[in-house]
Motif scaffolding. Structure first.
Motif, mmCIF file in Angstrom:
data_model
loop_
_atom_site.group_PDB
_atom_site.id
_atom_site.type_symbol
_atom_site.label_atom_id
_atom_site.label_comp_id
_atom_site.label_asym_id
_atom_site.label_seq_id
_atom_site.Cartn_x
_atom_site.Cartn_y
_atom_site.Cartn_z
ATOM 1 N N SER A 147 46.448 36.219 35.248
ATOM 2 C CA SER A 147 45.319 35.484 35.821
ATOM 3 C C SER A 147 44.981 36.049 37.195
ATOM 4 O O SER A 147 45.159 35.404 38.203
ATOM 5 C CB SER A 147 45.640 34.007 35.909
ATOM 6 O OG SER A 147 47.000 33.802 36.139
ATOM 7 N N LEU A 148 44.576 37.286 37.192
ATOM 8 C CA LEU A 148 44.313 37.913 38.471
ATOM 9 C C LEU A 148 42.921 37.587 38.994
ATOM 10 O O LEU A 148 42.670 37.614 40.176
ATOM 11 C CB LEU A 148 44.478 39.424 38.364
ATOM 12 C CG LEU A 148 45.929 39.845 38.120
ATOM 13 C CD1 LEU A 148 46.085 41.317 38.286
ATOM 14 C CD2 LEU A 148 46.877 39.111 39.068
ATOM 15 N N ASP A 149 41.995 37.323 38.093
ATOM 16 C CA ASP A 149 40.683 36.958 38.615
ATOM 17 C C ASP A 149 40.016 35.935 37.697
ATOM 18 O O ASP A 149 40.630 35.428 36.782
ATOM 19 C CB ASP A 149 39.796 38.185 38.769
ATOM 20 C CG ASP A 149 39.874 39.106 37.579
ATOM 21 O OD1 ASP A 149 39.350 40.209 37.632
ATOM 22 O OD2 ASP A 149 40.498 38.680 36.561
ATOM 23 N N TYR A 191 50.351 41.576 49.180
ATOM 24 C CA TYR A 191 50.084 41.984 47.806
ATOM 25 C C TYR A 191 48.837 42.854 47.735
ATOM 26 O O TYR A 191 48.830 43.915 47.103
ATOM 27 C CB TYR A 191 49.944 40.737 46.928
ATOM 28 C CG TYR A 191 49.671 41.035 45.483
ATOM 29 C CD1 TYR A 191 50.633 41.673 44.704
ATOM 30 C CD2 TYR A 191 48.458 40.700 44.896
ATOM 31 C CE1 TYR A 191 50.387 41.950 43.377
ATOM 32 C CE2 TYR A 191 48.213 40.983 43.568
ATOM 33 C CZ TYR A 191 49.180 41.610 42.812
ATOM 34 O OH TYR A 191 48.944 41.896 41.499
ATOM 35 N N ILE A 192 47.788 42.411 48.417
ATOM 36 C CA ILE A 192 46.529 43.149 48.366
ATOM 37 C C ILE A 192 46.690 44.528 48.993
ATOM 38 O O ILE A 192 46.250 45.544 48.437
ATOM 39 C CB ILE A 192 45.414 42.338 49.073
ATOM 40 C CG1 ILE A 192 45.096 41.107 48.232
ATOM 41 C CG2 ILE A 192 44.177 43.192 49.286
ATOM 42 C CD1 ILE A 192 44.219 40.116 48.922
ATOM 43 N N ARG A 209 39.081 42.092 43.892
ATOM 44 C CA ARG A 209 38.900 40.957 43.014
ATOM 45 C C ARG A 209 39.891 39.843 43.354
ATOM 46 O O ARG A 209 39.563 38.680 43.430
ATOM 47 C CB ARG A 209 39.120 41.405 41.565
ATOM 48 C CG ARG A 209 37.922 41.129 40.724
ATOM 49 C CD ARG A 209 37.995 41.586 39.312
ATOM 50 N NE ARG A 209 39.254 42.068 38.802
ATOM 51 C CZ ARG A 209 39.347 43.026 37.862
ATOM 52 N NH1 ARG A 209 38.262 43.570 37.387
ATOM 53 N NH2 ARG A 209 40.503 43.416 37.414
ATOM 54 N N TYR A 210 41.112 40.281 43.558
ATOM 55 C CA TYR A 210 42.174 39.327 43.869
ATOM 56 C C TYR A 210 41.891 38.628 45.196
ATOM 57 O O TYR A 210 42.033 37.417 45.316
ATOM 58 C CB TYR A 210 43.514 40.060 43.937
ATOM 59 C CG TYR A 210 44.698 39.158 44.145
ATOM 60 C CD1 TYR A 210 45.344 38.564 43.057
ATOM 61 C CD2 TYR A 210 45.175 38.888 45.423
ATOM 62 C CE1 TYR A 210 46.417 37.732 43.251
ATOM 63 C CE2 TYR A 210 46.253 38.057 45.622
ATOM 64 C CZ TYR A 210 46.872 37.481 44.536
ATOM 65 O OH TYR A 210 47.950 36.649 44.721
ATOM 66 N N ALA A 211 41.430 39.413 46.163
ATOM 67 C CA ALA A 211 41.136 38.847 47.479
ATOM 68 C C ALA A 211 40.033 37.806 47.365
ATOM 69 O O ALA A 211 40.082 36.747 47.980
ATOM 70 C CB ALA A 211 40.726 39.952 48.436
ATOM 71 N N ARG A 212 39.048 38.129 46.554
ATOM 72 C CA ARG A 212 37.942 37.213 46.380
ATOM 73 C C ARG A 212 38.427 35.914 45.728
ATOM 74 O O ARG A 212 38.102 34.821 46.156
ATOM 75 C CB ARG A 212 36.898 37.873 45.479
ATOM 76 C CG ARG A 212 35.483 37.553 45.870
ATOM 77 C CD ARG A 212 34.552 38.055 44.801
ATOM 78 N NE ARG A 212 34.390 37.056 43.781
ATOM 79 C CZ ARG A 212 33.944 37.334 42.552
ATOM 80 N NH1 ARG A 212 33.664 38.572 42.206
ATOM 81 N NH2 ARG A 212 33.784 36.371 41.682
#
Lengths: 516, 729
Positions: free
Chosen positions: A514-516, B655-656, B670-673
């Motif tokens: 579930s990364l995005d 992590y990012i 994407r993860y940051a968003r």
């Protein structure tokens, strides 16, 4: 069963192994054949299959020198290719029928070929090495023949070979299934692993693999070696494998027929056949005759049994049939690059495989006896306790069932997979399975394409498909981890499906998907 | 650090003091002599050694906190015979037994005197003692039974509260146990017991002691000297010496039963008994040796072989070092002379008064020597952990033993047992709180421990006396309840502190995170910081219990340096330690996890490392994740574990940055968003996209950033990268 699965009688399926470096001269074509199934197939036919395969390989190599071809679909047959070792190819020819979903099956059948080969290498070393040892090829041929024939017995349903089908799309061959334990238990198990290690005092580099029922509990081996040994253990050595083999043994003896006889039409007596085979391949060396008696057949059924001291024994590796002194079984661990003696201890549901490097054992017999003695002395208490706790906490075969989901979780780096129990997968509609099988095929192609583009960069992928029967079929790949699932009786929206996937990921996969 | 410890406390080490003895008396002794003294008395209720002349009584405070060479207190008394002297527990009245018919009481302030006489001709007074039980103040032991008297000092009278009638041949009382044993019968081997505790009076069931008969017709008579009341771990025992059978029988008192608990062999006709720090010392006086027993568990095995009592210290202190040899000789001869001399009397619990020389000795345990004499480390550690008098020394000893075991590569099972002992001891300490230490740590049958209870209170009470010497020991019940509540608060405070510690550590880490993905270096510095904290703490310990933090800093961190070559043994030890810590529901120091990862990756045992992480044997933390990253330079799998750990811990920033570093900048974005991480400069993503030489990706990153960061379009980053993008395209 026969209707819905990709069954193949001996006529419908052909498996061959050949070496491109051999038999390049006119008139010596037979020399390149290392294995052919069915063995009673006329040479002309064998040669034509191999000739075609060889031609296809040579042709496709022009465009892709490193990875020639995976599959060739003809009108009535499919050829599945697997390059086991440089220039040594395994090809499986399957008759097509409308049930077959080729795209998935390519990977599944390749995995099948790969598994045979990996297991073969684990016990006998590489085919190339055998060929080098005895350039005539008889050694390699007889080993391959008995080994693969023994392997195929597991796929026998009635008198038909039942190869992987689309029904198996929620499974991943040659992977390890693990038992999930709590931290406390994990520490206790690690403590046992240290005790095992200390029992091998004096021999450095020993390893251990611990299984509970058919699930892996602990390993000190790298992932590929673990996967191979695990596969073998589940096939022949776990309590489950032992009990099923003894059952059939007693049954067979009652009927005063041998197992070979019962599989007659497809498998003529393996021992005999290999002899025939040698003759047909013009083996005239007298050495071959002697070799026959020393040929260990690790995949032969009903050969392992439990001795009084809790260790499993077998006469597979003994020099003479029926001799009391059994030589210790050895395996080649390709990742740690070492040949190892292995001993198997079993207490109820717990199976412990201890591996000692052959090179570090000065006196093999003595070293092993000593190790066994120390092991029993030091570890028995712990084994007893761990087995008791694990058995108490074990929820049965449906432990890893998650209601509402039919899933396959696969970590390609660690060679570990977990899936819905087969009984639950069987409740799925054929359409759902076929859709997933098709999707897996597509994903495999996408994966190999991505790999070709950039080997260092793993691609993320997410696919949600609404199948014919209104079930959701989902594939999700993130950085080496793969999740496939089928949701039947789910609601209609895509949002619902992807949320269901997300929930699953958060709850059971630590949010890996579930990364995005 | 190891050596530093040794130099800090040179006496602490496994070598011990050199001489072969486990128990010693330390010079200088307390001089208690008055030239014209006529008798020596010991008032154990007030811990006073009393010497009486014809018209005066001199008293020395013998409590451990009393200063040496203190001048004795002095009270004048009337002339006359003296059988026994006991001060009242509040110190206001002196009770003097004049004969077997009469006891005289003198109020110290006013000098007024009143007496108590035996009314009947047939009975006589055997003795008396003051008590703090609620119903009476004085107990008279008479041949006809016990008479409980209440003292009304102002009225100068004694009121008889109760009479307990029974035949008494002789009696035995210690204030420590509050227990009086009354002997009766032809052989004096039938006993009744009463405990006069602050909780009330408890009558023990009648019981008989066993005696060996010399022959059929002769019936031996039990003497008062053969009976010793022993108080250890808040339990009351009685040691009965059977000199014919050369055995000493041990009885334990419960409220409703007296249970014989085995026998100890004796090697001397004359036996004396002391208790030091809950260790039972059986002096074999004729043989001049002493045997030590720790009757915590049921085992009656002695701690070690019989060894002589040692006199420590310089007898002739003023002599210069040039006479050293002579001094030593003199000392030796002196020692010969003094040890177990005829003039020795043993006072409860741990004193020896030498009536010939007028010296008072306190008996000490030589813990180093005891530790050095036994190779069964788990056993010794258990013994040490039960000692309360010198917690910091015990702690140092235990740590040294632990380190030595590991460095000597003793069998894992044995090290494991030893660690179990330490962990269990700490767990007990953490549960019961700091000041309960003196109290028995075993859980006995609750219905049976009541007799023990008062004694426990006595001990706590004894402690508060040490803290506030002026306090009146008249109401221990109230006091103990006070100290109980104090304990509760102190433990709470401690807990809070430790919690704060962790929080602070975490905060520190968070602060350091600002620097971006850092190396493991800062983990080590934070470790050092907490190390100093622990260092400060260890000097002022109240308990010998060893916390997981101390275990890490003073055992694992030290041995790790010295065992770098072969980590597998240490890993095995750490696993065993994890196991015992988990069993007690404690937590190990976070850096031990980091160390485990280091050790495993150093020996390239990556598959196992994976197991450790996945099964959370190694608890996830930022430190562990960074160590995994570091170890993962050579192993892709391990690096992945580190990434997963960071993600699961919600350490988005790290992590990012790692994702970007690995080239997964789109995924990172994407993860940051998704997780609304705004601590990362946009240029990080932009640079990564640029270096990949993929204009599409760069455009995507630009677009994404300008969509989600409101003012991004006005930043120099935007303008410069847009220009770059144009140039590429």
């Amino acid at each position: 069963m026969g209707l819905s699965t990709a069954t193949a009688s001996s006529e419908g399926i052909e498996i061959c192994i050949f070496d491109l470096r051999r038999g390049q001269q006119e008139g010596q074509e037979l020399d390149k054949i290392l294995f052919f199934f069915p063995a009673d197939c006329p040479f002309t036919l064998q040669l034509s299959v191999i000739g075609l395969s060889e031609g296809l390989i040579t042709f496709t190599r022009i465009f892709s020198p490193d990875a020639a071809c995976d599959v060739i679909d003809a009108e009535r047959h499919s050829h599945i290719f697997y390059q086991a070792e440089p220039d040594i190819w395994m090809v499986m020819v399957v008759e097509k029928n409308k049930e077959l979903e080729h795209k998935y099956l390519t990977a599944a059948l390749q995995a099948f070929l790969k598994e045979v080969h990996s297991l073969f290498v684990m016990f006998h070393g590489s085919i190339r090495a055998l060929l080098e040892k005895q350039p005539g090829g008889e050694l390699a041929r007889s080993h391959l023949y008995s080994f693969i024939m023994d392997y195929l017995t597991d796929f026998l349903v009635g008198k038909k070979l039942q190869l992987p089908s689309f029904r198996d799309c929620l499974k991943e061959r040659s992977t390890v299934q693990m038992l999930t334990v709590g931290r406390e238990m994990a520490i206790e198990i690690q403590s046992l692993v240290r005790v095992i290690e200390s029992s091998c005092a004096g021999t450095s580099g020993c390893h251990s693999v611990v299984l509970f029922q058919d699930l892996l509990v602990s390993t000190t081996l790298p992932s590929d070696d673990t996967a191979n040994l695990f596969t073998y253990a589940v096939l022949r050595m776990t309590p489950h494998a032992l009990s099923s083999s003894t059952n059939s043994w007693s049954y067979l003896h009652k009927g005063s027929t041998t197992s070979h006889a019962s599989t007659g039409p497809i498998f003529p007596n393996a021992e005999l056949a290999s002899e025939d085979y040698r003759h047909t391949s013009r083996d005239t060396s007298p050495g071959g005759q002697v070799q026959r008696h020393h040929l260990p057949r690790p995949l032969q059924r009903n050969k392992w049994s439990k001795a009084k001291d809790g260790f499993l024994v077998t006469d597979i590796w003994s020099g003479e049939i029926g001799s009391l002194v059994s030589a210790s079984p050895t395996v080649w661990m390709k990742q740690i690059e070492e040949r190892m003696v292995f001993c198997v201890y079993q207490y109820k549901n717990l199976t412990i495989i201890i591996l000692l490097p052959v090179s570090s054992l000065v006196n093999q017999e003595q070293g092993i006896t000593l190790m066994k003695q120390q092991f029993l002395e030091n570890a028995s208490q712990k084994i007893f306790r761990i087995e008791e706790k694990l058995s108490k906490g074990w929820g049965g075969e449906n432990t890893y069932h998650i209601s509402g989901y039919r899933y396959l979780l696969y970590d390609s780096h660690r060679c570990v997979s977990r899936a819905s129990p087969p009984g639950k997968v069987a409740t799925l509609a054929k359409d759902s399975l076929r859709a997933l099988s098709k999707l897996r095929g597509e994903v495999d192609i996408e994966k190999s394409r991505a790999k070709r583009d950039d080997t260092s960069h793993e691609k993320d992928l997410e696919v949600c498909i609404r199948a014919n029967n209104n079930s959701w079929v989902i594939a999700r790949i993130t950085r080496g981890k793969e999740l496939y699932m089928v949701l039947e009786k789910a609601r209609e929206t895509l949002l619902y499906a992807s949320e269901a996937m997300e929930r699953f990921s958060d709850r059971y996969c630590n949010g890996a998907f579930s990364l995005d | 650090m190891f050596t530093k410890y040794l130099s800090d406390q040179p006496r602490v080490g496994l070598g011990g003091a050199g001489a072969l003895s486990h128990v010693y008396i330390q010079h200088p002794s307390l001089k208690c002599s008055i030239p014209e003294s006529k008798g020596v008395y010991y008032d154990d209720g007030n811990k006073l050694l009393l010497l009486a002349t014809s018209d005066q009584v001199f008293s020395w405070d013998t409590s451990p906190s009393a200063p040496l060479n203190n001048t004795p207190g002095c009270d004048s008394i009337n002339e006359g015979p003296v059988v026994c002297i006991r001060y009242s527990l509040d110190g206001k009245i002196i009770g003097i037994q004049r004969s077997n018919k009469e006891i005289e009481f003198k109020i110290r302030e006013t000098g007024e005197i009143f007496t108590r006489r035996c009314k009947s001709e047939s009975e006589s007074i055997l003795g008396f003692f003051w008590t703090d039980c609620p119903t009476c103040d004085i107990v008279l032991i008479k041949t006809s039974g016990l008479e409980l008297l209440s003292c009304e000092a102002d009225l100068k009278t004694l009121r008889s509260v109760e009479m307990k009638r029974l035949n008494v041949s002789w009696y035995m009382y210690t204030h420590e146990s509050r227990l009086v044993l009354l002997s009766s019968g032809m052989q004096c081997k039938t006993f009744s017991g009463f405990q006069f505790s602050s909780g009330g009076i408890i009558r023990l069931p009648k019981f008989e002691m066993a005696m060996t008969k010399a022959d059929v017709n002769q019936k031996p008579v039990l003497a008062a000297e053969d009976i010793h009341i022993v108080t250890v771990y808040g339990r009351i025992y009685c040691l009965q010496v059977d000199s014919l059978g050369m055995m000493a029988h041990l009885y334990r008192f419960y409220r409703d039963a007296v249970v014989q608990q085995g026998s100890l062999p004796i090697y001397s006709a004359k036996i004396a008994v002391s208790v030091v720090d809950n260790v039972l010392l059986v002096h074999q006086v004729d043989a001049k040796v002493v045997i030590l027993y720790d009757i915590f568990a049921c085992s009656q095995a002695p701690i070690s072989a019989p060894l002589p009592l040692l006199l420590r210290g310089d007898l002739k202190r003023k002599d210069t070092s040039s006479h050293l040899v002579n001094v030593k000789k003199a000392e030796a001869s002196c020692q010969e002379e003094i040890m177990y001399g005829d003039g020795w009397i043993f006072l409860v619990p741990d004193l020896i008064f030498d009536t010939l020389h007028g010296t008072l000795w306190r008996i000490h345990l030589d813990l180093e020597a005891i530790a050095a004499s036994n190779s069964e480390a788990p056993f010794i550690l258990e013994f040490l952990q039960h000692r309360r008098l010198e917690p910091s020394k015990v702690k140092q000893l235990c740590l040294t033993i632990m380190r030595t075991m590991i460095l000597e590569r003793r069998p894992v099972t044995m090290v494991s047992m030893a660690m179990d002992v330490l962990v269990a001891s700490y767990s007990q300490y953490a549960k019961t709180g700091a000041s309960h230490q003196g109290v028995s740590t075993t859980v006995s049958d609750s219905s049976r421990v009541v007799v023990e209870e008062p004694a426990n209170q006595v001990e706590t009470h004894g402690k508060s006396v040490i803290q506030e010497p002026d306090i009146e020991p008249s109401n221990p019940h109230k006091e103990s309840s006070i100290s109980d509540s104090d304990e509760a608060t102190t433990t709470d405070i401690q807990n809070d502190n430790s919690g704060e510690h962790h929080n602070m550590g975490a905060r520190e880490v968070v602060n350091q995170m600002g620097a971006g993905v850092s190396t493991v270096g800062d983990v080590e510095t934070s470790a050092l910081q907490s190390e100093t904290v622990v260092n400060n703490n260890i000097s002022e310990v109240a308990s010998a219990a060893i916390s997981p933090d101390e275990m890490f800093f003073f055992v694992f961190a030290i041995v790790e340096e010295e065992m770098a070559s072969d980590p597998s043994y240490l890993v095995a030890i750490i696993i065993e330690y994890f196991q015992s810590v988990t069993l007690e529901r404690l937590r190990v120091h976070p850096n031990l996890h980091v160390m485990t990862v280091q050790l495993l990756s150093r020996s390239e045992r990556y598959p196992e490392l994976g197991f450790f992480v996945i099964n959370k044997i190694v608890e996830p933390s930022r430190e562990v994740a960074l160590q995994l990253l570091d170890s993962g330079r050579h192993n892709f799998q391990t690096r992945k574990l580190a990434l997963d750990m960071l993600r699961q811990l919600g350490l988005h920033h790290d992590y990012i940055l790692l994702l970007v570093q690995d080239g997964y900048y789109l995924e990172a974005l994407r993860y940051a968003r998704k997780n609304k991480v705004d601590t990362i400069r946009p240029s990080v993503f932009l640079e990564a996209a640029l270096s990949s030489k993929n204009p599409q990706h760069l455009a995507a990153v630009l677009r994404c950033l300008s969509d989600f960061i409101p003012s991004f379009r006005s930043t120099p980053d935007y303008t410069s990268y847009s220009r770059v993008l144009k140039e590429i395209c």
